[in-house]
Design a protein around this motif. Structure first.
Motif, short mmCIF file in Angstrom:
data_model
loop_
_atom_site.label_atom_id
_atom_site.label_comp_id
_atom_site.label_asym_id
_atom_site.label_seq_id
_atom_site.Cartn_x
_atom_site.Cartn_y
_atom_site.Cartn_z
N ALA A 192 -8.59 1.82 0.16
CA ALA A 192 -9.13 1.30 1.71
C ALA A 192 -8.89 -0.23 1.72
O ALA A 192 -8.79 -0.89 3.06
N ARG A 193 -9.18 -0.87 0.74
CA ARG A 193 -9.24 -2.32 0.63
C ARG A 193 -7.65 -2.91 0.85
O ARG A 193 -7.39 -3.98 1.36
N VAL A 194 -6.81 -2.07 0.53
CA VAL A 194 -5.02 -2.43 0.55
C VAL A 194 -4.74 -1.55 1.72
O VAL A 194 -3.65 -2.49 2.45
N ALA A 195 -4.99 -0.52 2.18
CA ALA A 195 -4.33 0.24 3.21
C ALA A 195 -5.61 0.76 4.24
O ALA A 195 -5.19 1.93 4.98
N GLY A 196 -6.36 0.08 4.18
CA GLY A 196 -7.67 0.49 5.25
C GLY A 196 -7.37 0.56 6.55
O GLY A 196 -7.30 -0.33 7.20
N ASP A 197 -7.17 1.67 7.07
CA ASP A 197 -7.05 2.02 8.77
C ASP A 197 -7.37 3.54 8.93
O ASP A 197 -7.94 4.11 8.05
N LEU A 198 -7.00 3.91 10.03
CA LEU A 198 -7.50 5.30 10.47
C LEU A 198 -6.74 6.32 9.75
O LEU A 198 -6.77 7.36 10.03
N GLY A 199 -5.60 6.08 8.93
CA GLY A 199 -4.47 6.94 8.65
C GLY A 199 -5.30 7.68 7.18
O GLY A 199 -4.66 8.81 7.08
N GLY A 200 -6.15 7.27 6.60
CA GLY A 200 -6.73 7.93 5.39
C GLY A 200 -5.67 8.24 4.41
O GLY A 200 -4.87 7.47 4.18
N GLU A 201 -5.63 9.57 3.90
CA GLU A 201 -4.70 9.82 2.80
C GLU A 201 -3.11 9.87 3.25
O GLU A 201 -2.46 9.28 2.38
N TYR A 202 -3.10 9.86 4.50
CA TYR A 202 -1.53 9.64 5.08
C TYR A 202 -1.06 8.21 4.71
O TYR A 202 -0.12 8.27 4.26
N ARG A 203 -1.90 7.32 5.10
CA ARG A 203 -1.65 5.71 4.72
C ARG A 203 -1.42 5.72 3.18
O ARG A 203 -0.65 5.04 2.63
#
Length: 426
Positions: free
Chosen positions: A53-64
């Protein structure tokens, strides 16, 4: 945030799954050890998700997260699997728990009551986010307090009278692995908090502390409930009832019907969260994939993805219908979802090994990935065994993997089309 995580995790599973675990591993020390191991695995997963989440933290969860590590094709395949197997199968599984307890109050078949539960919660979410959120807060408080009360009640009771010991065969590694699959199902839901990382203050840091605190609270309650049930009912008594909370209360001379109402509320709470988050992930797929554009429709006035809610309900209702044909609808839904779910979570655990900026999280991620792969293997082996025995649940497990295979052309098409990275609204 910790209270929110605990509210997401604690639900219907803890009121049914101890029975399945006791049937598979009839040993009190081993049962408690598995629930403790489940907490460790969940905490390792939480540490992995916090780092991601620190790298790709947004609303997408596992998708992101999967897009970050493996590219958009794998990420799209995950959302397809979530739509056709993981989330809809989980909705059906929880609905069966609701139906089993509602049947103690209403003289109707549990599977029919499961169908009504799916339809009713979908209608509730159709009405809007505000209505759904208010109900959720009240249910979570009631369930947490009642679970703590059941722990105190069970531990205060006299120990169950154990029958004369008989020679027993030690549980096989396959049985232990499958029991851990069930345990992790009860701990499931913490990963849904990753979808909230973009909405919390200080993002990933808040998520990390919230996941750790929430899971420690959940682990304490789960270990306490199992210890109380084993103390009051014994291993054989726990394995013999599909409604351990009701059996525990009945053993204490209490009103089992009242506990059935409580567990029904817990099931509806879990069902509400699962329907809410599942429809939003489906909406995200519609935003990203031109073939599913209709699923991306958003009702601005009520803040709900109505098209996704309808499609999700249709798939879940069909799965409940199939589970009705099985010996145990809940077991059939676990067999349907578990192999797919744990395979994708293992991929999430491998993402830090593909990103140098996530090197510090690799010890926890490695533990999590190995555990997920082991549970996926146990779930596949269990489904295969049931299928060879001509059990409907076994064929359902293989069908879940088949549904993912059907999504392979979808994931390739999205990758070639180069669709955008739209997402469902918060």
């Amino acid at each position: 945030m910790a209270a929110m995580v605990a509210g997401i995790v604690i639900g219907a599973g803890i009121f049914r799954i101890p029975t399945d675990v006791a049937r598979l591993v009839p040993s009190e020390p081993l049962i408690l050890s598995l629930w403790l191991a489940g907490a460790v695995i969940a905490l390792a997963g939480a540490a992995t998700y916090s780092a991601l989440a620190r790298v790709a933290g947004d609303l997408g969860g596992e998708y992101r997260f999967l897009a970050l590590g493996f590219g958009p094709a794998v990420a799209t395949l995950f959302v397809w699997a979530r739509m056709t197997v993981i989330q809809t199968g989980s909705i059906a599984a929880v609905a069966f728990v609701a139906g089993e307890h509602a049947a103690r109050l209403v003289p109707l078949p549990p599977a029919l009551l499961a169908l009504l539960a799916v339809a009713g919660v979908t209608v509730l979410n159709w009405s809007g986010l505000v209505v759904s959120a208010r109900l959720q807060r009240g249910l979570v408080v009631a369930v947490v307090l009642a679970l703590a009360g059941l722990v105190a009640l069970g531990l205060a009771m006299p120990a169950a009278h154990a029958p004369p010991a008989a020679p027993t065969v030690p549980p096989t590694p396959g049985a232990v692995g499958l029991a851990l699959v069930f345990v992790m199902l009860a701990y499931g839901g913490w990963n849904e908090a990753a979808y909230l990382a973009g909405e919390t203050q200080r993002g990933a840091r808040t998520l990390a502390w919230g996941l750790a605190g929430g899971l420690l609270l959940v682990a304490a309650l789960y270990l306490g409930f199992n210890a109380a049930a084993l103390h009051a009912l014994g291993v054989a008594g726990l394995a013999a009832t599909p409604t351990p909370a009701v059996a525990l209360t009945d053993a204490a001379g209490g009103a089992g019907a009242g506990v059935a109402v409580l567990v029904l509320l817990a099931a509806l709470s879990t069902l509400n969260v699962t329907v809410l988050t599942g429809a939003r992930a489906m909406c995200a797929l519609g935003r990203d994939h031109p073939a599913f554009r209709a699923l991306g429709a958003w009702d601005q006035a009520r803040a709900v993805p109505r098209a996704s809610l309808l499609v999700q309900a249709a798939i879940a209702l069909a799965l409940v219908g199939l589970g009705w044909c099985a010996r145990d609808g809940f077991e059939a839904m676990v067999a349907f979802t578990a192999p797919v779910f744990w395979l994708f979570l293992a991929l999430v655990g491998l993402v830090p090994f593909r990103r140098p900026e996530l090197a510090r999280s690799r010890p926890a991620a490695g533990l999590f990935a190995v555990a997920c792969l082991g549970m996926a293997a146990s779930a596949v082996d269990h489904a295969r065994g049931l299928a060879l025995a001509h059990e409907t649940a076994g064929w359902m497990g293989l069908a879940g993997l088949g549904c993912v295979a059907l999504g392979l052309p979808v994931s390739r098409w999205r990758w070639r089309a180069g669709a955008g990275s739209g997402r469902a609204r918060p």
